[in-house]
Design a protein around this motif. Sequence first.
Motif, short mmCIF file in Angstrom:
data_model
loop_
_atom_site.label_atom_id
_atom_site.label_comp_id
_atom_site.label_asym_id
_atom_site.label_seq_id
_atom_site.Cartn_x
_atom_site.Cartn_y
_atom_site.Cartn_z
N VAL A 201 0.84 -1.21 0.00
CA VAL A 201 0.00 0.00 0.00
C VAL A 201 0.87 1.25 0.00
O VAL A 201 0.57 2.24 -0.69
CB VAL A 201 -0.96 -0.01 1.21
N ASP A 205 0.72 4.16 -2.79
CA ASP A 205 0.42 5.56 -2.45
C ASP A 205 1.53 6.52 -2.86
O ASP A 205 1.26 7.66 -3.25
CB ASP A 205 0.17 5.68 -0.94
N ILE A 217 1.46 -7.47 -2.43
CA ILE A 217 0.02 -7.58 -2.12
C ILE A 217 -0.49 -8.98 -2.47
O ILE A 217 -1.34 -9.53 -1.76
CB ILE A 217 -0.81 -6.50 -2.86
N TRP A 231 -10.47 -5.87 2.71
CA TRP A 231 -9.66 -4.65 2.58
C TRP A 231 -8.32 -4.96 1.91
O TRP A 231 -7.77 -4.12 1.19
CB TRP A 231 -9.48 -3.97 3.92
N TYR A 232 -7.79 -6.18 2.12
CA TYR A 232 -6.60 -6.60 1.38
C TYR A 232 -6.94 -6.71 -0.11
O TYR A 232 -6.19 -6.25 -0.98
CB TYR A 232 -6.13 -7.97 1.87
N ARG A 234 -9.26 -5.28 -1.73
CA ARG A 234 -9.50 -3.95 -2.32
C ARG A 234 -8.18 -3.33 -2.79
O ARG A 234 -8.08 -2.83 -3.92
CB ARG A 234 -10.18 -3.04 -1.28
N GLN A 235 -7.17 -3.38 -1.95
CA GLN A 235 -5.88 -2.81 -2.33
C GLN A 235 -5.25 -3.63 -3.45
O GLN A 235 -4.58 -3.08 -4.34
CB GLN A 235 -4.96 -2.76 -1.11
N GLN A 236 -5.46 -4.94 -3.44
CA GLN A 236 -4.94 -5.77 -4.52
C GLN A 236 -5.54 -5.34 -5.86
O GLN A 236 -4.82 -5.25 -6.87
CB GLN A 236 -5.26 -7.24 -4.26
N ILE A 239 -3.87 -2.00 -6.90
CA ILE A 239 -2.48 -2.16 -7.29
C ILE A 239 -2.38 -2.83 -8.67
O ILE A 239 -1.60 -2.39 -9.53
CB ILE A 239 -1.71 -2.97 -6.22
N TYR A 268 -16.87 -0.07 1.59
CA TYR A 268 -16.15 -0.93 0.64
C TYR A 268 -17.07 -1.44 -0.46
O TYR A 268 -16.62 -1.66 -1.60
CB TYR A 268 -15.49 -2.09 1.39
#
Length: 282
Positions: A201, A205, A217, A231-232, A234-236, A239, A268
């Motif tokens: 993350v 960012d 990730i 939430w993991y 989501r960031q995956q 990215i 989310y």
Amino acid sequence: MKKLLCGLFIGSSMLFATAQIEAPQPSPFSKVEQKVGLTDVTVEYSRPNMRGRTIYGDLVPYDKLWRTAANKNTMITFSDDVTVDGQTLKAGSYAIFTKPGATNWEVYFYTDTENWGVPRNWDENKIAAKTTIQAVNIPLTMETFTVMFNDLSNSGAVLGIIWENTYVPIPFTVPTDNKVSASIEKAMAGPSDADYFAAAVYYLDEGKDINKAVEWIDKAVEMTSNQPRFWYLRQQSLIHAKAGNKKQAIAAAKASLEGAKKAGNDDYIKMNTESLKEWGAM
């Protein structure tokens, strides 16, 4: 003699009683604490009011050194080395002195912080950093002298001085990237899923190596596959989208959306739905 002693006792009692009275200060003390990236920054200063006076060019003369507020000199403390106008300020405390001008201000970070006002003997060798800032006229009147932090980012902030109709923005940078990079390097000797997640993350960012972010990730998601974390995921999705991997981004967003629905997390659900629409998957 008795009358004299009695008079002295009464007088001293009245004096003692007076000394117990607590009254507000005309320029009250203030302390502002701010986390900038991973650096703690604290400003301690007194806050005078305008009280109908013209401030700059009158109460505070132009082109003369000023304590920058009232009472004891304004002091700023950094927990890490920071940079001001290309100059390094070592971790520690500094007095902030200024020389206000009609358009530009000179700002000095001075190593001697124990002055009540401007030092009687100004020592150029005690100037740790100096910068010139263009003052900004603002469309409102600030009655009370104020110091604030604006434009916060992981890498820096702006120290703002505002009084009357003048705002003076003093930018500085902090060594967040160096500290995080060192932390990541240390953690990667035996990383947990949370380490992989945090590193990925941060790289996303800060616009760093996106391929490394993808690697990290994916490992974080893999390590938690028995109990998927939306939430993991989501960031995956974000990215992979940044890396141009649209198919993987959509798959991760759908998995995150499903997990968010089960958890009843409306934020989310909304974010994943918007991303999937943006990527043409809904």
